[in-house]
Design an enzyme around this catalytic site. Structure first.
Site, PDB file in Angstrom:
ATOM      1  CD  GLU A  43      55.320  39.005  55.603  1.00 20.28           C
ATOM      2  OE1 GLU A  43      54.868  37.871  55.344  1.00 20.28           O
ATOM      3  OE2 GLU A  43      54.946  40.025  55.002  1.00 20.28           O
ATOM      4  CE1 TYR A 124      56.600  36.290  51.189  1.00 20.75           C
ATOM      5  CE2 TYR A 124      56.303  35.760  53.524  1.00 20.75           C
ATOM      6  CZ  TYR A 124      55.992  36.533  52.416  1.00 20.75           C
ATOM      7  OH  TYR A 124      55.104  37.557  52.530  1.00 20.75           O
ATOM      8  CG  ASP A 142      52.458  36.314  49.325  1.00 19.38           C
ATOM      9  OD1 ASP A 142      52.333  36.413  48.077  1.00 19.38           O
ATOM     10  OD2 ASP A 142      51.785  36.981  50.128  1.00 19.38           O
ATOM     11  CB  CYS A 194      44.614  38.418  41.182  1.00 19.34           C
ATOM     12  SG  CYS A 194      44.980  37.132  39.983  1.00 19.34           S
ATOM     13  CB  CYS A 204      43.040  43.408  37.290  1.00 21.52           C
ATOM     14  SG  CYS A 204      44.781  42.982  37.401  1.00 21.52           S
ATOM     15  CB  CYS A 210      46.523  39.366  32.692  1.00 22.39           C
ATOM     16  SG  CYS A 210      46.206  37.814  33.533  1.00 22.39           S
TER      17      CYS A 210
HETATM   18 FE1  SF4 Z   1      44.458  38.286  37.963  1.00 24.34          FE
HETATM   19 FE2  SF4 Z   1      45.081  38.593  35.428  1.00 24.34          FE
HETATM   20 FE3  SF4 Z   1      42.583  38.963  36.186  1.00 24.34          FE
HETATM   21 FE4  SF4 Z   1      44.472  40.700  36.934  1.00 24.34          FE
HETATM   22  S1  SF4 Z   1      43.740  40.291  34.881  1.00 24.34           S
HETATM   23  S2  SF4 Z   1      42.851  39.840  38.227  1.00 24.34           S
HETATM   24  S3  SF4 Z   1      46.242  39.362  37.179  1.00 24.34           S
HETATM   25  S4  SF4 Z   1      43.733  37.049  36.269  1.00 24.34           S
END
Ligand code: SF4
Length: 341
Positions: A43, A124, A142, A194, A204, A210
């Protein structure tokens, strides 16, 4: 659609089981604990640096210093030399201070709050080590996680003002079960799916919740405040060679590139000054055609390079290093470039 927290956590962990990146400091998904020394070291190295750049340094460090006690016992100069090229050298000094504090304590503290008391461990890193190595439900945020949160919730406040809001979203999603895997899954999602410019929403696991995806333009998030213009400073590096050796100096322990071996330089000033007044020794100096540019966090440095040869190794502050072994001196990137110019 509002995020259904438990379903979100389950979808994310399921994806992580199948797609976790294999990294040398990682334990596989589902493993209850990881080595805090390896997590902490990785890290610290990963701050401001990419995973690909860190891996060889991580392997070299853990081969040479396999435990925190071994690192604590290392010579400062050896660690600075091994760190050369990773940049942000204050981290290397803090790394040693932290290793010594941990060794004096008999091991790493196991909570986020106690990790925060160690030298060089910020919010962090404390959260990441507590979560990944000790299973505490600490909130890890992060750059990757920040991006994922800003998209999931389509946060329109620009970064950095949005950070408390992004953190609150991350906190609301953090589970008490497998918090380390959850944090690493979000990191991996940000790094591999993402991504900053071209999020792969079709791949995703949390796309159904989202808001940025629903908006049709997910890459618009995170919103960023306009960039400030970095001031420029000017300086000159002096490459003095005598009988196959180059003069190097050790920079003062505090300040930029502190404690590192370097070429002698002039002061770094807001406007160019006549370098002849700051040369370490009178000589037949030649201005090289290259200007080395280097971006520090608060300014950009433009470093001219002048070179000269002497017939003998005059007694000067610093040390004469064999010119054909300069790459072993652990020069910071800036000076490695300047010495090649
Ligand atoms: Fe990113 Fe949302 Fe696309 Fe998933 S759906 S890759 S969280 S923008």
């Amino acid at each position: 659609m509002p995020v259904e927290v438990t379903a979100f956590q389950t979808a994310l962990l399921g994806w992580y089981d199948a797609h976790a990146r294999t990294l040398p400091w990682r334990s596989p998904p589902g493993t209850p604990s990881a080595d805090p020394y390896r997590i902490w070291l990785s890290e610290v190295m990963l701050q401001q640096t990419t995973v690909a750049a860190v891996i060889p340094y991580f392997e070299a460090f853990t081969t040479r210093w396999p435990t925190v006690a071994a690192l604590a016992a290392a010579e400062d100069g050896d660690v600075m030399q091994a760190w050369a090229g990773l940049g942000y050298y204050a981290r290397a000094r803090n790394l040693l201070a932290c290793a010594r504090a941990v060794t004096a304590l008999g091991g790493f503290p196991t909570t986020e709050a106690n990790l925060r008391t160690l030298p060089g461990i910020g919010a962090y890193t404390a959260a990441a080590v507590a979560s990944i190595a000790f299973g505490e439900a600490a909130v890890v945020v992060d750059g990757n996680i920040e991006r994922v949160m800003s998209r999931l919730f389509a946060v329109s406040t620009p970064i950095p003002a949005a950070r408390p809001e992004l953190r609150a979203h991350a906190a609301a999603l953090t589970p008490t079960h497998q918090p380390g895997d959850h944090a690493q899954a979000l990191m991996d999602l940000g790094a591999t799916v993402c991504t900053p410019r071209s999020p792969r929403c079709d791949a995703c696991p949390v796309a159904r919740w989202c808001d940025a995806r629903a908006s049709g333009d997910p890459a618009r998030f995170p919103v960023r405040a306009p960039k400030r213009i970095r001031p420029v400073r000017f300086g000159t590096a002096f490459r003095l060679e005598a009988r196959g050796h180059v003069l190097l100096v050790r920079r003062p322990p505090r300040g930029l590139l502190g404690g590192m071996l370097a070429l002698p330089t002039s002061a770094w000033t807001p406007a160019p000054v006549d370098w002849r007044t700051e040369a370490p020794v009178p000589a037949d100096w030649t201005l090289r055609p290259t200007v080395v540019r280097h971006v520090f966090s608060h300014f950009e440095l433009r470093l001219s390079v002048v070179a000269a040869s002497l017939a003998a190794r005059t007694h000067l502050p610093g040390e004469w290093w064999p010119a054909d072994r300069l790459d072993e001196a652990g020069l910071p990137t800036l000076f490695a470039k300047a010495s090649r110019a």
